[in-house]
Design an enzyme around this catalytic site. Structure first.
Site, mmCIF file in Angstrom:
data_model
loop_
_atom_site.group_PDB
_atom_site.id
_atom_site.type_symbol
_atom_site.label_atom_id
_atom_site.label_comp_id
_atom_site.label_asym_id
_atom_site.label_seq_id
_atom_site.Cartn_x
_atom_site.Cartn_y
_atom_site.Cartn_z
ATOM 1 N N PHE A 150 -0.274 -1.460 20.875
ATOM 2 C CA PHE A 150 -0.367 -2.893 21.174
ATOM 3 C C PHE A 150 -0.700 -3.163 22.639
ATOM 4 O O PHE A 150 -1.206 -4.223 22.981
ATOM 5 C CB PHE A 150 0.962 -3.599 20.815
ATOM 6 C CG PHE A 150 2.035 -3.473 21.861
ATOM 7 C CD1 PHE A 150 2.069 -4.324 22.959
ATOM 8 C CD2 PHE A 150 2.996 -2.468 21.797
ATOM 9 C CE1 PHE A 150 3.044 -4.197 23.944
ATOM 10 C CE2 PHE A 150 3.974 -2.337 22.769
ATOM 11 C CZ PHE A 150 3.994 -3.203 23.852
ATOM 12 N N LYS A 174 -8.093 1.227 13.617
ATOM 13 C CA LYS A 174 -6.844 0.678 13.044
ATOM 14 C C LYS A 174 -6.034 0.192 14.238
ATOM 15 O O LYS A 174 -5.308 0.951 14.866
ATOM 16 C CB LYS A 174 -6.106 1.768 12.272
ATOM 17 C CG LYS A 174 -5.166 1.280 11.166
ATOM 18 C CD LYS A 174 -4.148 0.239 11.575
ATOM 19 C CE LYS A 174 -2.979 0.804 12.349
ATOM 20 N NZ LYS A 174 -2.081 -0.264 12.897
ATOM 21 N N GLU A 177 -0.631 -3.831 14.833
ATOM 22 C CA GLU A 177 -0.329 -5.047 14.054
ATOM 23 C C GLU A 177 0.075 -6.200 14.961
ATOM 24 O O GLU A 177 0.087 -7.353 14.543
ATOM 25 C CB GLU A 177 0.844 -4.836 13.090
ATOM 26 C CG GLU A 177 0.807 -3.637 12.210
ATOM 27 C CD GLU A 177 1.408 -2.403 12.873
ATOM 28 O OE1 GLU A 177 0.896 -1.982 13.935
ATOM 29 O OE2 GLU A 177 2.358 -1.847 12.340
ATOM 30 N N ARG A 178 0.489 -5.894 16.201
ATOM 31 C CA ARG A 178 1.073 -6.942 17.043
ATOM 32 C C ARG A 178 0.024 -7.847 17.684
ATOM 33 O O ARG A 178 0.267 -9.021 17.899
ATOM 34 C CB ARG A 178 1.909 -6.319 18.142
ATOM 35 C CG ARG A 178 2.897 -5.310 17.630
ATOM 36 C CD ARG A 178 4.211 -5.387 18.367
ATOM 37 N NE ARG A 178 5.117 -4.353 17.910
ATOM 38 C CZ ARG A 178 5.823 -4.405 16.792
ATOM 39 N NH1 ARG A 178 5.730 -5.454 16.001
ATOM 40 N NH2 ARG A 178 6.619 -3.414 16.443
ATOM 41 N N SER A 227 3.117 5.806 20.761
ATOM 42 C CA SER A 227 4.369 6.430 21.202
ATOM 43 C C SER A 227 4.423 7.903 20.777
ATOM 44 O O SER A 227 3.738 8.313 19.837
ATOM 45 C CB SER A 227 5.552 5.660 20.621
ATOM 46 O OG SER A 227 5.485 5.712 19.213
ATOM 47 N N CYS A 282 1.118 2.573 29.618
ATOM 48 C CA CYS A 282 1.464 3.995 29.494
ATOM 49 C C CYS A 282 1.458 4.669 30.857
ATOM 50 O O CYS A 282 2.017 5.743 31.023
ATOM 51 C CB CYS A 282 0.476 4.685 28.584
ATOM 52 S SG CYS A 282 -1.201 4.532 29.175
ATOM 53 N N GLU A 383 11.726 6.247 27.254
ATOM 54 C CA GLU A 383 10.673 5.333 27.691
ATOM 55 C C GLU A 383 11.127 3.923 27.337
ATOM 56 O O GLU A 383 11.286 3.599 26.156
ATOM 57 C CB GLU A 383 9.357 5.662 26.967
ATOM 58 C CG GLU A 383 8.229 4.756 27.370
ATOM 59 C CD GLU A 383 6.935 5.039 26.612
ATOM 60 O OE1 GLU A 383 6.984 5.404 25.430
ATOM 61 O OE2 GLU A 383 5.860 4.882 27.231
HETATM 62 P P1 NAD Z 1 3.372 2.821 18.332
HETATM 63 O O1 NAD Z 1 3.437 4.295 18.334
HETATM 64 O O2 NAD Z 1 4.521 2.065 17.739
HETATM 65 O O3 NAD Z 1 2.086 2.333 17.504
HETATM 66 C C1 NAD Z 1 0.805 2.878 17.736
HETATM 67 C C2 NAD Z 1 0.012 2.820 16.450
HETATM 68 O O4 NAD Z 1 0.670 3.599 15.453
HETATM 69 C C3 NAD Z 1 -0.136 1.416 15.872
HETATM 70 O O5 NAD Z 1 -1.454 1.235 15.421
HETATM 71 C C4 NAD Z 1 0.854 1.384 14.730
HETATM 72 O O6 NAD Z 1 0.422 0.588 13.653
HETATM 73 C C5 NAD Z 1 0.913 2.844 14.284
HETATM 74 N N1 NAD Z 1 2.231 3.211 13.750
HETATM 75 C C6 NAD Z 1 3.442 2.727 14.153
HETATM 76 N N2 NAD Z 1 4.432 3.309 13.450
HETATM 77 C C7 NAD Z 1 3.845 4.183 12.591
HETATM 78 C C8 NAD Z 1 4.351 5.099 11.625
HETATM 79 N N3 NAD Z 1 5.664 5.229 11.386
HETATM 80 N N4 NAD Z 1 3.460 5.861 10.940
HETATM 81 C C9 NAD Z 1 2.144 5.745 11.176
HETATM 82 N N5 NAD Z 1 1.615 4.886 12.090
HETATM 83 C C10 NAD Z 1 2.444 4.121 12.786
HETATM 84 O O7 NAD Z 1 3.081 2.354 19.831
HETATM 85 P P2 NAD Z 1 3.062 0.887 20.423
HETATM 86 O O8 NAD Z 1 4.465 0.366 20.496
HETATM 87 O O9 NAD Z 1 2.032 0.051 19.743
HETATM 88 O O10 NAD Z 1 2.516 1.188 21.891
HETATM 89 C C11 NAD Z 1 3.335 1.578 22.947
HETATM 90 C C12 NAD Z 1 3.385 3.084 23.076
HETATM 91 O O11 NAD Z 1 2.095 3.620 23.261
HETATM 92 C C13 NAD Z 1 4.177 3.544 24.300
HETATM 93 O O12 NAD Z 1 4.936 4.651 23.945
HETATM 94 C C14 NAD Z 1 3.096 3.925 25.305
HETATM 95 O O13 NAD Z 1 3.475 4.860 26.277
HETATM 96 C C15 NAD Z 1 2.074 4.497 24.392
HETATM 97 N N6 NAD Z 1 0.764 4.504 25.008
HETATM 98 C C16 NAD Z 1 0.279 5.692 25.460
HETATM 99 C C17 NAD Z 1 -0.946 5.742 26.087
HETATM 100 C C18 NAD Z 1 -1.502 7.030 26.596
HETATM 101 O O14 NAD Z 1 -2.627 7.024 27.029
HETATM 102 N N7 NAD Z 1 -0.789 8.134 26.554
HETATM 103 C C19 NAD Z 1 -1.696 4.566 26.255
HETATM 104 C C20 NAD Z 1 -1.175 3.365 25.779
HETATM 105 C C21 NAD Z 1 0.062 3.350 25.153
#
Ligand code: NAD
Length: 498
Positions: A150, A174, A177-178, A227, A282, A383
């Site tokens: 998100f 994909k 959702e947020r 994450s 991130c 985090e």
């Molecule tokens: P998230 O992991 O909750 O979601 C990321 C994606 O995964 C979304 O599209 C979501 O729909 C999907 N998803 C969520 N739960 C799932 C599940 N159980 N099974 C399959 N798919 C699922 O992350 P977020 O809250 O949207 O974003 C924040 C996180 O992303 C933080 O941890 C941040 O550090 C990380 N991030 C990392 C980088 C990087 O470059 N390393 C960059 C941006 C964000």
């Protein structure tokens, strides 16, 4: 007013077949602004079929023509930065100037992708043996999926799609959702740029959509950013299903402040890096590691600056920081800060109960600074992904390095110092993928690649830049002989050495 947020499959915005949907909020007002369609199995199969059907034709489209689409997309994106930024702010909450900045960083990757004729240039070895030449070049994977978080609804998809597409792949995004609306804005720009239908698609959804893509036999590669627990799941599942995978995870980024640093510069930049985008980056600095005598003066400066941050609706031109993404994100943060205080951390600035006038239902929380944080505290280990800065005090740079290198993450880090020798020793010794020297958010420019170490990245490739080109293509090496009829002679049974 609430609008329906659809998929974009084969060039068409469609509500799809799934009967599940969920609300999308404006975090600054707490109001529902959209109803998001969530994909079911039929939608997943439809989007993959569309991407697969477009795949052969797009891969056969000349590099010149593919690149021409990228140039047109670049122009359209540049012309729409402000409008797209407002779309981001409405669903994410970050301030509009920051949202425009994220579009700008995405634009940079599009510009890198415009140079694909250079980055896809192969290699040629003339006359490696008598009458034999060898050449190598790269070909697209086929259908690739990008699953995004998100916190950067434009930049992260643009870390992936331009490179995937210009190298000849078809792409399924994909999004989170947020804040899903930006994905449709991008889809329309791609279409207006002349990209054939089916080359860029958007599938809206949750775990069902993600798992459907990870296991689908016609998906060849997966890029994920999110994450760490989900990155691990994506990497394991998609790898088990035979796909190439890069999965970027979460982070805990430390900024080391040496006693010789310019403390005003350090405090100014750490404040912006900790609280910009409400800490939901991130690469956000979430830990300041104060070395020796730097601590007292640094903390005083951080307090002053954190208290001066203007928290408001991100649409307001003078806002520094907007809300966090959900009420849950806010209450988790409030709990972790409270526990740290109970465990002996000093709460220097407390933003937990901040209320923004006129936005009482928004998901706001103010900048928060904790001093004397210890490594066993949840506020250090997890985090938080919110506007909380933890200050850890250590005696030496060696100890600072030991702290950082013991942390399971390894995304970004920074050192503030006036000494080249400290900076060099830190840069070489730290086990982190991206390092800043007096630069707190060292997000690489597009012609380098972005990636963390340890639990911040699963897979072998960093994202965008040269690694991105490698990720989205496979190498092929050709050994050729074109003998004159008079030169035809029997093959040797020994390994050739001529
Ligand atoms: P998230 O992991 O909750 O979601 C990321 C994606 O995964 C979304 O599209 C979501 O729909 C999907 N998803 C969520 N739960 C799932 C599940 N159980 N099974 C399959 N798919 C699922 O992350 P977020 O809250 O949207 O974003 C924040 C996180 O992303 C933080 O941890 C941040 O550090 C990380 N991030 C990392 C980088 C990087 O470059 N390393 C960059 C941006 C964000």
């Amino acid at each position: 007013m609430s609008t329906t947020i659809t998929h974009f499959i084969n060039g068409v915005e469609t509500a799809g077949h799934g009967d599940r949907h969920q609300p999308v909020y404006n975090p600054a007002t707490g109001q529902v602004t959209g109803e998001l369609r969530l994909a079911d199995r039929t939608d997943i199969d439809a989007v993959v079929a569309a991407a697969k059907a477009a795949s052969a034709g797009w891969a056969e489209t000349s590099l010149t023509k593919r690149t021409a689409v990228l140039f047109r997309f670049r122009e359209l994106l540049a012309a729409n930065v402000q409008e797209l930024a407002r779309v981001v702010t409405r669903e994410h909450g970050k301030v509009v100037s920051d949202a425009a900045g994220e579009v700008g960083r995405g634009l940079e990757v599009v510009e890198y992708a415009c140079g694909a004729p250079q980055s896809l240039k192969g290699g040629y070895s003339d006359a490696v043996s008598t009458g034999i030449d060898v050449f190598s070049f790269r070909q697209p994977l086929g259908v690739v999926a990008g699953i995004t978080p998100f916190n950067f609804p434009v930049m992260v998809p643009l870390w992936m799609a331009p490179v995937a597409i210009v190298t000849g792949n078809t792409f399924i995004l994909k999004p989170s959702e947020r804040d899903p609306s930006a994905s449709l804005f991008l889809a329309r720009l791609w279409k207006d740029a002349g990209l054939p239908d089916g080359v860029f698609n958007v599938l809206q959804g949750d775990k069902e959509a993600v798992d459907g893509l990870l296991t689908h036999p016609d998906v060849d590669g997966v890029s994920f950013v999110g994450s760490t627990p989900i990155a691990r799941h994506v990497h394991e599942t998609a790898t088990r299903h035979g796909k190439r995978v890069q999965a970027l995870g979460g982070a805990k980024n430390h900024a080391v402040v040496m006693p010789d640093a310019d403390l005003d510069l350090a405090a100014e930049h750490i404040t912006a890096a900790a609280f910009g985008s409400a800490g939901q980056r991130c690469m956000a600095i979430s830990v300041a590691v104060a070395v020796g005598s730097a601590a007292e003066n640094l903390v005083a400066r951080l307090k002053e600056r954190a208290e001066a941050v203007k928290v408001a609706n991100g649409m307001e031109p003078d806002a520094d920081m907007g809300p966090v993404i959900t009420p849950n994100a806010r209450s988790r943060l409030q709990k972790i800060v409270g526990e740290a205080q109970e465990d002996g951390a000093a709460l220097i600035v407390d933003g937990r109960e901040l209320v923004v006038k006129g936005h009482e239902d928004g998901f706001f929380v103010g900048p928060t600074v904790l001093d004397h944080v210890r490594r066993e505290m949840t506020a250090y280990r997890e985090e938080i992904f919110g506007p909380v800065l933890a200050v850890l005090r250590v005696d030496s740079m060696e100890e600072a390095l030991e702290v950082i290198n013991s942390n399971p993450y390894g995304n970004g880090t920074a050192i503030f110092t006036a000494s080249g020798a400290y900076a060099r020793a830190f840069t070489r010794g730290v086990r982190v993928g991206m390092v800043g020297i007096n630069v707190p958010l060292p997000v690489p420019v597009a012609w380098h690649s972005f990636g963390g170490w340890n639990e911040s990245l699963f897979g072998d490739h960093h994202i965008y830049g040269p690694d991105g080109v490698h990720f989205y293509t496979r190498g092929k090496v050709v050994t050729q002989r074109w003998p004159e009829p008079t030169q035809l002679s029997g093959a040797s049974f020994a390994f050739p050495s001529s």
